[in-house]
Design a protein around this motif. Structure first.
Motif, PDB file in Angstrom:
ATOM      1  N   LEU A 113       0.813  -1.219   0.000  1.00 43.68           N
ATOM      2  CA  LEU A 113       0.000   0.000   0.000  1.00 43.68           C
ATOM      3  C   LEU A 113       0.847   1.270   0.000  1.00 43.68           C
ATOM      4  O   LEU A 113       0.304   2.373   0.111  1.00 43.68           O
ATOM      5  N   GLU A 143      -8.474  -1.190  -1.496  1.00 51.99           N
ATOM      6  CA  GLU A 143      -7.063  -0.801  -1.438  1.00 51.99           C
ATOM      7  C   GLU A 143      -6.580  -0.307  -2.805  1.00 51.99           C
ATOM      8  O   GLU A 143      -5.815   0.664  -2.890  1.00 51.99           O
ATOM      9  N   VAL A 199      -4.087  -7.010  -3.554  1.00 51.62           N
ATOM     10  CA  VAL A 199      -4.732  -5.878  -2.879  1.00 51.62           C
ATOM     11  C   VAL A 199      -6.229  -6.003  -3.124  1.00 51.62           C
ATOM     12  O   VAL A 199      -6.664  -6.552  -4.139  1.00 51.62           O
TER      13      VAL A 199
END
Length: 377
Positions: free
Chosen positions: A255, A288, A284
């Motif tokens: 991230l 996200e 992800v």
């Protein structure tokens, strides 16, 4: 002066210059109907009109008065942006593709080129095909630092050309010269960055191994074309970012956009492509991925990412090195190339086009074969 006008050559040159029939008619001081008659072979212009046509199109005189000396066959072209680019924007590719194939064929008389191997996996999924090809080419799961050089090493012919369109990143397809087939990849000179070009060229390789000689892209409807494009993109993702190896390098910083900048220099692929790959592999979540996309926009990395401006794009070397070698051995002078192609193939391309597809400066060529005197009014 008596001559037979090759109407199809006239049409090709007009389209290459992005001219409509009306445009050329205006420059030649004739009606649109007369240009149509010339292109259909139903009429031949007088000398004064012919001079104006040549001056407008900037092709050698002989290009319009010769016929093909060998059999040529275009196997269809895969356009990276077929659904948004207009037909007019795609038309120069026909000339570039043919010129590149013919130059490669001519150079092949003297140069020992890498062989184009039979790498096709039409019965495999895009992911399976990418894994098989990586293994066949001995790449393992390592990053690919230069897709263009990889393609050239395995017999594909790459040229960087100006398509005149901002919608076409690249195009590719087979072209056959007298039973000898070449796979031509044309990369647009206005491409965004080296890292995006990596994905573009891997995408074209996907067409080579999944679709070429199986599908005619010009015969597909919009839905089937989208499916084909999706398959080529899936191949490119797996080929450039092997699933397990990519997941391992992504680690726990998935991230953090700064981590993707680091990975960009490792995998030689854009941040945008890596984010898409992470989402596609479910590394992800959808939320996200959306957050990462917003961060990308906030940092204004949509068009220009970190490292883009500091990393020059490579240039093709096969045809350029071939010309250099022929010059050093006193086998060919660049100023003679168009004439030689005219004799053997019936295609005396303008030096401008030959210099572009070979990847050398036009100054290496010493002008057109034939120049007409300016009209005296």
């Amino acid at each position: 002066m008596n001559f037979e006008l090759n109407g199809s050559r006239l049409r090709e040159a007009r389209r290459y210059r992005h001219m409509t029939i009306a445009d050329l008619a205006d420059k030649a001081s004739v009606t649109k109907q007369m240009i149509s008659r010339y292109e259909r072979g139903n009429s031949t212009p007088g000398l004064e009109v012919f001079q104006k046509i040549i001056q407008a199109l900037k092709f050698p005189l002989d290009y319009f008065t010769t016929e093909d000396q060998l059999e040529f066959q275009d196997g269809g072209t895969f356009f990276r942006s077929r659904l948004t680019a207009t037909q007019s924007e795609k038309q120069p590719s026909e000339t570039y593709k043919r010129a590149t194939a013919i130059v490669r064929d001519y150079f092949g008389e003297f140069i020992d080129f890498p062989e184009l191997t039979d790498d096709q996996f039409e019965n495999d999924t895009p992911r399976q095909a990418a894994i098989k090809l990586r293994n066949r080419w001995g790449l393992g799961d390592s990053p690919i630092p230069n897709m263009m050089r990889l393609l050239e090493t395995h017999g594909l012919i790459v040229a960087v050309v100006d398509s005149g369109s901002n919608k076409i990143d690249a195009q590719s397809g087979f072209y056959t010269v007298d039973s000898r087939s070449y796979y031509i990849v044309l990369v647009d000179s206005a491409s965004h960055s080296f890292y995006r070009e990596q994905s573009t060229q891997a995408h074209e390789l996907g067409h080579r191994v999944l679709h070429a000689n199986i599908l005619n892209p010009q015969e597909l409807d919009a839905e089937d074309y989208r499916t084909m494009e999706k398959e080529a993109s899936q191949f490119a993702s797996e080929f450039l970012l092997p699933a397990q190896a990519f997941e391992k390098t992504l680690g726990t910083d998935k991230l953090d956009l700064k981590h993707y900048v680091f990975l960009k220099s490792h995998w030689h692929v854009s941040i945008a492509a890596m984010l898409y790959r992470a989402r596609d592999l479910n590394l992800v979540t959808a939320d996200e991925y959306l957050k990462l996309q917003k961060k990308l926009s906030y940092r204004q990395w949509r068009k220009v990412e970190p490292l883009d401006l500091n990393t020059p794009s490579p240039k093709p070397v096969l045809l350029k090195q071939s010309l250099d070698l022929l010059m050093k051995q006193n086998i060919l002078d660049p100023s003679e190339l168009s004439h030689e192609l005219g004799i053997k193939y019936g295609t005396p391309f303008p030096n401008e086009i030959l210099a572009e597809v070979i990847g050398v400066d036009l100054s290496q060529f010493s002008g057109e074969i034939v120049q007409l005197k300016p009209l005296v009014k």
